[in-house]
Design an enzyme around this catalytic site. Structure first.
Site, PDB file in Angstrom:
ATOM      1  NE  ARG A  15      -6.653 -11.479   6.405  1.00 48.31           N
ATOM      2  CZ  ARG A  15      -5.726 -12.187   5.762  1.00 48.31           C
ATOM      3  NH1 ARG A  15      -5.274 -11.784   4.597  1.00 48.31           N
ATOM      4  NH2 ARG A  15      -5.276 -13.318   6.258  1.00 48.31           N
ATOM      5  CG  ASP A  16      -6.503 -14.994   3.359  1.00 40.36           C
ATOM      6  OD1 ASP A  16      -6.228 -14.419   2.295  1.00 40.36           O
ATOM      7  OD2 ASP A  16      -5.832 -15.940   3.801  1.00 40.36           O
ATOM      8  CG  HIS A 213      -3.235 -19.122   6.749  1.00 42.46           C
ATOM      9  ND1 HIS A 213      -3.966 -18.059   7.243  1.00 42.46           N
ATOM     10  CD2 HIS A 213      -3.246 -18.966   5.408  1.00 42.46           C
ATOM     11  CE1 HIS A 213      -4.386 -17.305   6.243  1.00 42.46           C
ATOM     12  NE2 HIS A 213      -3.958 -17.829   5.113  1.00 42.46           N
ATOM     13  CG  HIS A 215      -4.246 -19.947   0.671  1.00 45.86           C
ATOM     14  ND1 HIS A 215      -5.098 -18.995   0.158  1.00 45.86           N
ATOM     15  CD2 HIS A 215      -3.726 -19.405   1.795  1.00 45.86           C
ATOM     16  CE1 HIS A 215      -5.081 -17.918   0.942  1.00 45.86           C
ATOM     17  NE2 HIS A 215      -4.244 -18.146   1.947  1.00 45.86           N
ATOM     18  CB  CYS A 246      -2.466 -13.370  -1.324  1.00 46.81           C
ATOM     19  SG  CYS A 246      -1.443 -11.952  -0.949  1.00 46.81           S
ATOM     20  CG  ASN A 255      -7.697 -18.821   3.159  1.00 49.98           C
ATOM     21  OD1 ASN A 255      -7.957 -17.875   2.435  1.00 49.98           O
ATOM     22  ND2 ASN A 255      -6.762 -18.788   4.079  1.00 49.98           N
TER      23      ASN A 255
HETATM   24  P1  HMG Z   1       4.169   1.444   0.869  1.00 50.77           P
HETATM   25  O1  HMG Z   1       3.597   1.962  -0.395  1.00 50.77           O
HETATM   26  O2  HMG Z   1       5.559   0.929   0.862  1.00 50.77           O
HETATM   27  O3  HMG Z   1       4.087   2.420   2.099  1.00 50.77           O
HETATM   28  O4  HMG Z   1       3.191   0.304   1.407  1.00 50.77           O
HETATM   29  P2  HMG Z   1       3.898   3.938   2.271  1.00 50.77           P
HETATM   30  O5  HMG Z   1       4.202   4.215   3.699  1.00 50.77           O
HETATM   31  O6  HMG Z   1       4.653   4.681   1.202  1.00 50.77           O
HETATM   32  O7  HMG Z   1       2.327   4.146   2.048  1.00 50.77           O
HETATM   33  C1  HMG Z   1       1.696   4.192   0.799  1.00 50.77           C
HETATM   34  C2  HMG Z   1       0.348   4.844   0.977  1.00 50.77           C
HETATM   35  O8  HMG Z   1      -0.476   4.036   1.810  1.00 50.77           O
HETATM   36  C3  HMG Z   1       0.422   6.194   1.669  1.00 50.77           C
HETATM   37  O9  HMG Z   1      -0.685   6.956   1.195  1.00 50.77           O
HETATM   38  C4  HMG Z   1       0.211   5.850   3.108  1.00 50.77           C
HETATM   39  O10 HMG Z   1      -0.308   6.903   3.865  1.00 50.77           O
HETATM   40  C5  HMG Z   1      -0.825   4.742   3.003  1.00 50.77           C
HETATM   41  P3  HMG Z   1      -0.446   8.241   0.253  1.00 50.77           P
HETATM   42  O11 HMG Z   1       0.453   9.141   1.037  1.00 50.77           O
HETATM   43  O12 HMG Z   1       0.225   7.685  -0.987  1.00 50.77           O
HETATM   44  O13 HMG Z   1      -1.816   8.757   0.035  1.00 50.77           O
HETATM   45  N1  HMG Z   1      -0.761   3.790   4.107  1.00 50.77           N
HETATM   46  C6  HMG Z   1      -1.830   3.322   4.761  1.00 50.77           C
HETATM   47  N2  HMG Z   1      -3.142   3.577   4.634  1.00 50.77           N
HETATM   48  C7  HMG Z   1      -3.979   2.935   5.465  1.00 50.77           C
HETATM   49  N3  HMG Z   1      -3.568   2.050   6.405  1.00 50.77           N
HETATM   50  C8  HMG Z   1      -2.275   1.781   6.559  1.00 50.77           C
HETATM   51  C9  HMG Z   1      -1.345   2.435   5.720  1.00 50.77           C
HETATM   52  N4  HMG Z   1      -0.014   2.383   5.605  1.00 50.77           N
HETATM   53  C10 HMG Z   1       0.343   3.224   4.635  1.00 50.77           C
HETATM   54  N5  HMG Z   1      -1.886   0.908   7.475  1.00 50.77           N
HETATM   55  C11 HMG Z   1       2.241  -1.134   3.070  1.00 50.77           C
HETATM   56  C12 HMG Z   1       3.518  -0.470   2.548  1.00 50.77           C
HETATM   57  C13 HMG Z   1       2.656  -2.194   4.083  1.00 50.77           C
HETATM   58  C14 HMG Z   1       1.367  -0.071   3.716  1.00 50.77           C
HETATM   59  C15 HMG Z   1       1.473  -1.763   1.863  1.00 50.77           C
HETATM   60  O14 HMG Z   1       2.368  -2.583   1.149  1.00 50.77           O
HETATM   61  C16 HMG Z   1       0.282  -2.564   2.276  1.00 50.77           C
HETATM   62  O15 HMG Z   1      -0.682  -2.027   2.789  1.00 50.77           O
HETATM   63  N6  HMG Z   1       0.315  -3.875   2.025  1.00 50.77           N
HETATM   64  C17 HMG Z   1      -0.764  -4.776   2.424  1.00 50.77           C
HETATM   65  C18 HMG Z   1      -0.812  -5.958   1.521  1.00 50.77           C
HETATM   66  C19 HMG Z   1      -1.874  -6.908   2.009  1.00 50.77           C
HETATM   67  O16 HMG Z   1      -2.764  -6.557   2.745  1.00 50.77           O
HETATM   68  N7  HMG Z   1      -1.784  -8.174   1.537  1.00 50.77           N
HETATM   69  C20 HMG Z   1      -2.742  -9.173   1.891  1.00 50.77           C
HETATM   70  C21 HMG Z   1      -2.627  -9.611   3.315  1.00 50.77           C
HETATM   71  S1  HMG Z   1      -1.319 -10.770   3.598  1.00 50.77           S
HETATM   72  C22 HMG Z   1      -2.039 -12.307   3.204  1.00 50.77           C
HETATM   73  O17 HMG Z   1      -3.102 -12.348   2.679  1.00 50.77           O
HETATM   74  C23 HMG Z   1      -1.330 -13.550   3.622  1.00 50.77           C
HETATM   75  C24 HMG Z   1      -1.967 -14.236   4.825  1.00 50.77           C
HETATM   76  O18 HMG Z   1      -3.299 -14.594   4.562  1.00 50.77           O
HETATM   77  C25 HMG Z   1      -1.189 -15.509   5.147  1.00 50.77           C
HETATM   78  C26 HMG Z   1      -0.930 -16.314   3.882  1.00 50.77           C
HETATM   79  O19 HMG Z   1      -1.843 -16.889   3.312  1.00 50.77           O
HETATM   80  O20 HMG Z   1       0.227 -16.290   3.500  1.00 50.77           O
HETATM   81  C27 HMG Z   1      -1.926 -13.352   6.063  1.00 50.77           C
HETATM   82 MG    MG Z   2      -3.888 -16.364   3.401  1.00 49.38          MG
END
Ligand code: HMG
Ligand code: MG
Length: 309
Positions: A15-16, A213, A215, A246, A255
């Site tokens: 995933r990450d 966690h 990086h 990210c 990471n």
């Molecule tokens: P948004 O654009 O504000 O939300 O995104 P929305 O509700 O307007 O949705 C936009 C579009 O996405 C729509 O589609 C929704 O249906 C669809 P459209 O109508 O335009 O065709 N949608 C989805 N599709 C599939 N699955 C879903 C979903 N939700 C909405 N669950 C949202 C808000 C939170 C969805 C967006 O910002 C997002 O998906 N962000 C994810 C970002 C991400 O994954 N980042 C990496 C992970 S975090 C990380 O890596 C850190 C970590 O490792 C710890 C660290 O190191 O810090 C965990």
């Molecule tokens: Mg991370």
């Protein structure tokens, strides 16, 4: 020092590790990686993310990856393993439940700017979005974890105060999130800063429920791991071959490599249940898929040893 005798590693490579890869990694290769990780003894891993494919295209195949894991050849390998996935909202949770996830992760941040960039809402809005996800997960018998990104530093705001980490930990605890991870998303932390962020989280969670966690952008992740171990932290999240980054944290590299953490721990007489040789096999596999050498000193050293006549 009172180090734990056993450490629990959550493998976040699939995933990450892969979420930031520009070239799409096929489902078969993602499953090939997971298969090797399981063979190396991994029992807790993040398989994928149920997020918007517009935001993170690499995770668009989440349902297919999960379907692959549901296949008969994975059943014996998954015995005793927990399949975890990221779910920012109810849409993600519903898809995760349908796909058979055993644990879901909500991911908040200790920095307002990062929250906006990563999930398009404020910290307060994110908590309102996560609360029903956590409640519905528990109602379905699914475990929950929370990530607190930018616990030490933020690519947009700079230094992050430990108090911010404490506030997010408090809100996650109040909504029932079972475990949390203190994440140094951009790898800027050094041991004392990481210990301060950890301490802020530990004001709200028992040490058995808090993970590190880290990086490794600035090469500090192993030192930070040791610093957290010294506080009694016994859960760490790491990524095979040091993959990762990210999409919303520009310049953040991977990471800390699982192999490097495991080498450190085994060298200290701390059990992980993981086989280093098997991890090196998994790292070599994904290195071939991505066309670059694994970003792990331990893997490079061990592969060099293997190549010796
Ligand atoms: P948004 O654009 O504000 O939300 O995104 P929305 O509700 O307007 O949705 C936009 C579009 O996405 C729509 O589609 C929704 O249906 C669809 P459209 O109508 O335009 O065709 N949608 C989805 N599709 C599939 N699955 C879903 C979903 N939700 C909405 N669950 C949202 C808000 C939170 C969805 C967006 O910002 C997002 O998906 N962000 C994810 C970002 C991400 O994954 N980042 C990496 C992970 S975090 C990380 O890596 C850190 C970590 O490792 C710890 C660290 O190191 O810090 C965990
Ligand atoms: Mg991370």
């Amino acid at each position: 020092m009172n180090y734990p005798s056993r450490v629990h590693i959550t493998e976040v490579g699939p995933r990450d590790g892969l979420q930031n890869e520009k070239t799409h990694v096929g489902v078969a290769d993602k499953l090939g990686l997971i298969e090797r990780l399981l063979q190396a003894g991994v029992r807790h891993f993040e398989a994928t993310s149920f997020v918007s494919p517009k935001w993170v295209p690499q995770m668009a195949d989440a349902a297919e990856v999960m379907a692959g894991l549901g296949g008969p050849n994975f059943a014996p390998l998954l015995d005793g393993a927990t399949v975890s996935v990221l779910t920012p909202n109810m849409r993600g949770l519903e898809a995760a439940l349908a796909a058979g996830a055993q644990e879901v992760v909500v991911f908040g941040a200790a920095s307002e700017a990062f929250s906006q960039k990563n999930i398009n809402c404020s910290i307060a809005e994110s908590m309102a979005m996560f609360a029903p996800v956590v409640a519905a997960a528990h109602a379905a018998g699914v475990a929950t974890r929370g990530a607190i990104s930018c616990s030490v530093g933020c690519p947009y705001e700079g230094d992050v105060a430990p108090q911010k980490v404490g506030e997010v930990a408090r809100m996650m605890q109040a909504m029932g999130v079972q475990r949390i991870a203190v994440a140094d998303t951009i790898g800027v932390g050094t041991p004392r800063k990481v210990q301060a962020a950890m301490a802020a989280a530990l004001a709200h969670y028992d040490v058995a429920h808090v993970a590190g966690h880290f990086h490794d952008t600035y090469g500090q992740a192993l030192a930070n791991t040791l610093a957290a171990l010294q506080m009694g932290v016994s859960h760490f999240e790491s990524s095979i071959a040091g993959l990762g980054g990210c999409p919303y944290a520009k310049g953040a590299t991977g990471n800390v490599a699982t192999e490097d953490v495991v080498y450190l721990l085994h060298g200290m007489g701390i059990d992980t249940g993981l086989a280093l040789d098997g991890l090196v096999d998994a790292a070599a596999f994904i290195g071939k898929v991505l066309g670059r050498p694994p970003n792990s000193r331990v893997t490079v050293a061990m592969l060099n040893q293997r190549d010796k006549p």
